[in-house]
Design a protein around this motif. Structure first.
Motif, PDB file in Angstrom:
ATOM      1  N   GLY A   1       0.821  -1.221   0.000  1.00 18.16           N
ATOM      2  CA  GLY A   1       0.000   0.000   0.000  1.00 18.16           C
ATOM      3  C   GLY A   1       0.841   1.251   0.000  1.00 18.16           C
ATOM      4  N   ALA A   2       0.374   2.307  -0.767  1.00 15.59           N
ATOM      5  CA  ALA A   2       1.069   3.608  -0.814  1.00 15.59           C
ATOM      6  C   ALA A   2       0.016   4.691  -0.981  1.00 15.59           C
ATOM      7  CB  ALA A   2       2.090   3.640  -1.948  1.00 15.59           C
ATOM      8  N   TYR A   3       0.019   5.676  -0.093  1.00 10.61           N
ATOM      9  CA  TYR A   3      -1.003   6.725  -0.092  1.00 10.61           C
ATOM     10  C   TYR A   3      -0.330   8.075   0.138  1.00 10.61           C
ATOM     11  CZ  TYR A   3      -4.414   2.973   0.353  1.00 10.61           C
ATOM     12  OH  TYR A   3      -5.155   1.863   0.131  1.00 10.61           O
ATOM     13  N   VAL A   4      -1.012   9.117  -0.433  1.00 11.69           N
ATOM     14  CA  VAL A   4      -0.580  10.508  -0.237  1.00 11.69           C
ATOM     15  C   VAL A   4      -1.741  11.253   0.408  1.00 11.69           C
ATOM     16  CG1 VAL A   4       0.171  12.640  -1.329  1.00 11.69           C
ATOM     17  CG2 VAL A   4       1.005  10.430  -2.171  1.00 11.69           C
ATOM     18  N   PHE A   5      -1.447  11.913   1.545  1.00  6.27           N
ATOM     19  CA  PHE A   5      -2.448  12.703   2.275  1.00  6.27           C
ATOM     20  C   PHE A   5      -2.024  14.162   2.279  1.00  6.27           C
ATOM     21  CE2 PHE A   5      -2.432   8.432   4.028  1.00  6.27           C
ATOM     22  CZ  PHE A   5      -3.768   8.092   4.032  1.00  6.27           C
ATOM     23  N   ASP A   6      -3.039  15.058   2.357  1.00  9.20           N
ATOM     24  CA  ASP A   6      -2.707  16.490   2.454  1.00  9.20           C
ATOM     25  C   ASP A   6      -2.412  16.829   3.899  1.00  9.20           C
ATOM     26  OD1 ASP A   6      -5.104  16.485   3.776  1.00  9.20           O
ATOM     27  OD2 ASP A   6      -6.230  17.480   2.170  1.00  9.20           O
TER      28      ASP A   6
ATOM     29  N   GLY B   1      -4.797  15.637   6.540  1.00 10.08           N
ATOM     30  CA  GLY B   1      -4.958  14.209   6.732  1.00 10.08           C
ATOM     31  C   GLY B   1      -5.932  13.578   5.788  1.00 10.08           C
ATOM     32  N   ARG B   2      -6.331  14.339   4.755  1.00  8.47           N
ATOM     33  CA  ARG B   2      -7.263  13.793   3.773  1.00  8.47           C
ATOM     34  C   ARG B   2      -6.473  13.146   2.642  1.00  8.47           C
ATOM     35  NH1 ARG B   2      -9.432  18.897   4.884  1.00  8.47           N
ATOM     36  NH2 ARG B   2      -8.467  19.686   2.964  1.00  8.47           N
ATOM     37  N   GLU B   3      -7.038  12.071   2.071  1.00  6.09           N
ATOM     38  CA  GLU B   3      -6.354  11.343   1.022  1.00  6.09           C
ATOM     39  C   GLU B   3      -6.355  12.142  -0.263  1.00  6.09           C
ATOM     40  OE1 GLU B   3      -6.759   7.193  -1.582  1.00  6.09           O
ATOM     41  OE2 GLU B   3      -8.158   7.625   0.042  1.00  6.09           O
ATOM     42  N   ILE B   4      -5.181  12.241  -0.860  1.00  9.34           N
ATOM     43  CA  ILE B   4      -5.066  12.863  -2.179  1.00  9.34           C
ATOM     44  C   ILE B   4      -5.105  11.778  -3.246  1.00  9.34           C
ATOM     45  CG2 ILE B   4      -3.562  14.230  -3.678  1.00  9.34           C
ATOM     46  CD1 ILE B   4      -2.487  15.577  -1.195  1.00  9.34           C
ATOM     47  N   TYR B   5      -4.311  10.753  -3.045  1.00  5.30           N
ATOM     48  CA  TYR B   5      -4.260   9.653  -3.998  1.00  5.30           C
ATOM     49  C   TYR B   5      -3.634   8.460  -3.251  1.00  5.30           C
ATOM     50  CZ  TYR B   5      -3.569   7.017  -8.296  1.00  5.30           C
ATOM     51  OH  TYR B   5      -3.601   6.037  -9.259  1.00  5.30           O
ATOM     52  N   GLY B   6      -4.066   7.229  -3.620  1.00  2.00           N
ATOM     53  CA  GLY B   6      -3.474   6.059  -2.986  1.00  2.00           C
ATOM     54  C   GLY B   6      -3.787   4.770  -3.691  1.00  2.00           C
ATOM     55  N   LEU B   7      -2.975   3.782  -3.440  1.00  2.00           N
ATOM     56  CA  LEU B   7      -3.129   2.461  -4.032  1.00  2.00           C
ATOM     57  C   LEU B   7      -2.830   1.385  -2.958  1.00  2.00           C
ATOM     58  CD1 LEU B   7      -1.157   2.976  -7.365  1.00  2.00           C
ATOM     59  CD2 LEU B   7      -3.640   2.884  -7.124  1.00  2.00           C
ATOM     60  N   GLY B   8      -3.516   0.228  -3.060  1.00  2.00           N
ATOM     61  CA  GLY B   8      -3.192  -0.919  -2.204  1.00  2.00           C
ATOM     62  C   GLY B   8      -3.952  -0.960  -0.893  1.00  2.00           C
TER      63      GLY B   8
ATOM     64  N   GLN C   1       2.459   7.793   2.884  1.00  2.00           N
ATOM     65  CA  GLN C   1       2.331   6.585   3.736  1.00  2.00           C
ATOM     66  C   GLN C   1       2.634   5.357   2.890  1.00  2.00           C
ATOM     67  OE1 GLN C   1      -1.382   6.125   5.893  1.00  2.00           O
ATOM     68  NE2 GLN C   1      -1.220   3.888   5.754  1.00  2.00           N
ATOM     69  N   VAL C   2       3.611   4.580   3.308  1.00  2.10           N
ATOM     70  CA  VAL C   2       3.972   3.330   2.630  1.00  2.10           C
ATOM     71  C   VAL C   2       3.706   2.165   3.614  1.00  2.10           C
ATOM     72  CG1 VAL C   2       5.806   1.993   1.540  1.00  2.10           C
ATOM     73  CG2 VAL C   2       5.691   4.470   1.207  1.00  2.10           C
ATOM     74  N   ASN C   3       2.926   1.181   3.139  1.00  3.65           N
ATOM     75  CA  ASN C   3       2.513   0.057   3.997  1.00  3.65           C
ATOM     76  C   ASN C   3       3.136  -1.247   3.503  1.00  3.65           C
ATOM     77  OD1 ASN C   3       0.798   1.895   5.313  1.00  3.65           O
ATOM     78  ND2 ASN C   3      -0.889   1.443   3.888  1.00  3.65           N
ATOM     79  N   ARG C   4       3.716  -1.940   4.448  1.00  6.22           N
ATOM     80  CA  ARG C   4       4.227  -3.270   4.134  1.00  6.22           C
ATOM     81  C   ARG C   4       3.449  -4.287   4.960  1.00  6.22           C
ATOM     82  NH1 ARG C   4       9.234  -6.087   6.778  1.00  6.22           N
ATOM     83  NH2 ARG C   4       7.495  -6.469   8.189  1.00  6.22           N
ATOM     84  N   LEU C   5       2.827  -5.262   4.254  1.00  8.12           N
ATOM     85  CA  LEU C   5       2.077  -6.306   4.960  1.00  8.12           C
ATOM     86  C   LEU C   5       3.060  -7.303   5.569  1.00  8.12           C
ATOM     87  CD1 LEU C   5      -0.776  -7.306   5.596  1.00  8.12           C
ATOM     88  CD2 LEU C   5      -0.657  -8.717   3.520  1.00  8.12           C
ATOM     89  N   ASN C   6       2.844  -7.557   6.856  1.00  7.70           N
ATOM     90  CA  ASN C   6       3.790  -8.403   7.611  1.00  7.70           C
ATOM     91  C   ASN C   6       3.500  -9.882   7.330  1.00  7.70           C
ATOM     92  OD1 ASN C   6       5.937  -8.670   9.278  1.00  7.70           O
ATOM     93  ND2 ASN C   6       4.758  -8.664  11.174  1.00  7.70           N
ATOM     94  N   THR C   7       3.790 -10.323   6.106  1.00 12.79           N
ATOM     95  CA  THR C   7       3.537 -11.730   5.706  1.00 12.79           C
ATOM     96  C   THR C   7       4.834 -12.482   5.456  1.00 12.79           C
ATOM     97  OG1 THR C   7       3.396 -11.074   3.391  1.00 12.79           O
ATOM     98  CG2 THR C   7       1.343 -11.139   4.646  1.00 12.79           C
ATOM     99  N   GLY C   8       5.976 -11.904   5.804  1.00 16.93           N
ATOM    100  CA  GLY C   8       7.274 -12.545   5.549  1.00 16.93           C
ATOM    101  C   GLY C   8       7.656 -13.518   6.650  1.00 16.93           C
ATOM    102  N   ILE C   9       8.942 -13.703   6.785  1.00 12.06           N
ATOM    103  CA  ILE C   9       9.445 -14.707   7.731  1.00 12.06           C
ATOM    104  C   ILE C   9       9.144 -14.361   9.171  1.00 12.06           C
ATOM    105  CG2 ILE C   9      11.713 -13.627   7.924  1.00 12.06           C
ATOM    106  CD1 ILE C   9      12.875 -16.451   8.044  1.00 12.06           C
ATOM    107  N   GLU C  10       8.934 -13.008   9.419  1.00 11.73           N
ATOM    108  CA  GLU C  10       8.675 -12.628  10.806  1.00 11.73           C
ATOM    109  C   GLU C  10       7.355 -13.167  11.313  1.00 11.73           C
ATOM    110  OE1 GLU C  10       7.421  -9.344   8.028  1.00 11.73           O
ATOM    111  OE2 GLU C  10       9.115 -10.680   8.303  1.00 11.73           O
ATOM    112  N   ASN C  11       6.410 -13.445  10.399  1.00 13.41           N
ATOM    113  CA  ASN C  11       5.152 -14.057  10.829  1.00 13.41           C
ATOM    114  C   ASN C  11       5.314 -15.523  11.213  1.00 13.41           C
ATOM    115  OD1 ASN C  11       3.543 -11.832  10.569  1.00 13.41           O
ATOM    116  ND2 ASN C  11       2.941 -12.255   8.456  1.00 13.41           N
TER     117      ASN C  11
END
Length: 481
Positions: free
Chosen positions: A80-85, A88-95, A146-156
């Motif tokens: 996930g990657a999002y841009v807020f003003d 705190g309002r979303e300007i554009y985002g994906l994921g 905002q950049v989001n990484r889903l915690n689905t790797g080896i740490e899980n």
């Protein structure tokens, strides 16, 4: 506590505990390392995207902004990657992970004016998100990335890996303990139990037990050492038994010598006291027998008186011989010659009764260091005693060499000597003959002569059926000593 359990508690258990601690520390370090690496990657990606987005915003177009955000998904595990003003309002985002942070938290990032990262939970998923303020070319803040990484790797899976590692460790530890237990039982406990069983049997009195020499080298050496110790103990026991028998024999000889010495003193006194009266009796009887006035009956009675007087004199002489110290003058004598001489002396007693004398001597003829006259006297007494026994048809004389000694046996096929009398046959005055036919001093004299020669004499039951006498004599002065 048993040695096996002691080894497990003092060696295996501490080793396993150390391995468990080391494994958990290693897994924890791996987890922290992976997590730190991934967090660093997210932060680096976030900073790179913030620079790209600054150029995209300057172009005042949505297309470059979309392209910049989509490029974030080319990185591994970015969901996930999002841009807020600034509000705190979303300007554009994906994921995924749009609502991980509230507008107030987004505004706090702007106020902090630095990158902020943290773990957040949303819809049952764990994310690692990074927030960074976005600036224009002139340095003004216009929003937040905002950049989001889903915690689905080896740490899980570190928890799962830890559980699996523990299970594998428990199974492996169980296998190792079982292997150690089996090996200890087979290669340590069983050999020790075999050695212990032998020791317990020996302790109970079975000195013939020996340990089996098998198994590892150390136990073979231990078993060999135990067997050597038991052999040495058995040898010592045999030496002690032989020494005890010799001491008993010496004690018997001492008592017999003491008895004979006392008897010699008594015989000397008796001979002194009755010698003169016996001489007078013998002379008077001889003088009376010469008179013509007496009849044949009286002359026969006087002859009997003289015969009994001479018998008394002979008995006194034998008693004095028993009690006197003797210095045996020895010389090399042929055993064949000694036996032949004794046979000739008793030949007149053997022939009338049809007794056969059998002689078995070694070839070539042996020479012994003895007093020939005395040994002939010994053989003569033994042959005469055998000839005087009832129902005797064969007398056998045999000899054989055993090391530095010679064993000489005189046997007959008569009724023998009762076992209860074996320990008395060499005592003075003991005889199985009727009263008046034996003084009981012949075998005592034989015993004294053999002792003077450093030998031994014993009585046994002969294979011919009668009595047997076994004489052991040394072949030389050295053996006698």
């Amino acid at each position: 506590m048993r040695l096996r359990n002691l080894m497990i508690l003092t060696v295996i258990v501490p080793l396993f505990v150390a391995l468990v601690v080391f494994s958990f520390v290693a897994i924890k370090a791996l987890e922290d390392n992976v997590r730190s690496k991934l967090e660093t990657e997210v932060e680096i990606i976030t900073r790179a995207l913030s620079t790209s987005l600054s150029y995209a915003v300057a172009r005042d177009s949505a297309a470059p902004l979309e392209e910049a955000l989509q490029s974030a998904f080319s990185f591994h595990r970015i969901y996930g990657a999002y841009v807020f003003d600034v509000q705190g309002r979303e300007i554009y985002g994906l994921g995924l992970g749009k609502n991980l942070f509230s507008p107030a938290e987004i505004q706090s990032v702007i106020e902090r004016d630095d990158l902020y990262s943290n773990y957040r939970q949303l819809d049952g998923w764990t994310y690692y998100s990074a927030l960074i303020p976005l600036r224009t070319q002139d340095g003004n803040v216009y929003g937040v990335l905002q950049v989001n990484r889903l915690n689905t790797g080896i740490e899980n899976y570190t928890g799962f890996i830890s559980i699996v590692a523990v299970l594998v460790f428990i199974i492996g530890a169980g296998g190792i303990v079982l292997s150690i237990w089996w090996g200890f039982r087979r290669y340590i406990e069983r050999p020790l139990n075999r050695l212990l069983r032998v020791m317990l049997l020996v302790e109970d009195g079975d000195r013939s037990q020996r340990a089996s020499v098998e198994g590892p080298v150390e136990y073979r050496r231990l078993a060999s050492g135990l067997n050597g110790m038991l052999d040495a103990m058995a040898e010592k026991d045999r030496d002690i038994d032989a020494r005890r028998r010799r001491e008993i024999e010496l004690e018997k000889r001492l008592r017999k010598s003491k008895k004979l010495a006392e008897l010699g003193v008594l015989a000397a006194g008796v001979a002194h006291e009755i010698g003169a009266p016996l001489t007078v009796i013998n002379g008077q009887a001889q003088r009376l027998a010469r008179r013509d006035v007496i009849g044949d009956d009286e002359r026969a009675r006087l002859g009997r008186i003289r015969g009994e007087v001479e018998r008394i004199v002979e008995i006194v002489r034998q008693l004095m011989e028993l009690g006197r110290q003797h210095n045996v003058e020895k010389g090399r004598q042929s055993l064949d010659h000694l036996v032949a001489s004794a046979g000739e002396l008793v030949e007149e007693e053997l022939e009338p009764r049809g007794i056969q004398l059998e002689v078995e001597l070694p070839t070539p003829a042996l020479e012994v260091m003895v007093n020939g006259q005395q040994i002939v006297q010994v053989l003569t007494n033994l042959l005469r005693n055998a000839a005087q026994a009832p129902d005797v048809h064969v007398i056998k004389v045999r000899a054989e060499r055993e090391g530095s000694e010679i064993t000489l046996c005189v046997e007959d096929d008569g009724p023998g000597i009762p076992a209860s009398h074996h320990h008395q046959v060499f005592d003075p005055f003991f005889t199985t003959k009727p009263v008046g036919q034996g003084s009981g001093l012949g075998l005592s004299m034989v015993h004294r002569i053999i002792n003077d020669h450093g030998g031994t004499i014993g009585v046994f039951d002969s294979a011919l059926g009668g009595a047997g006498f076994e004489i052991t004599l040394p072949l030389s002065e050295t053996a006698s000593a």
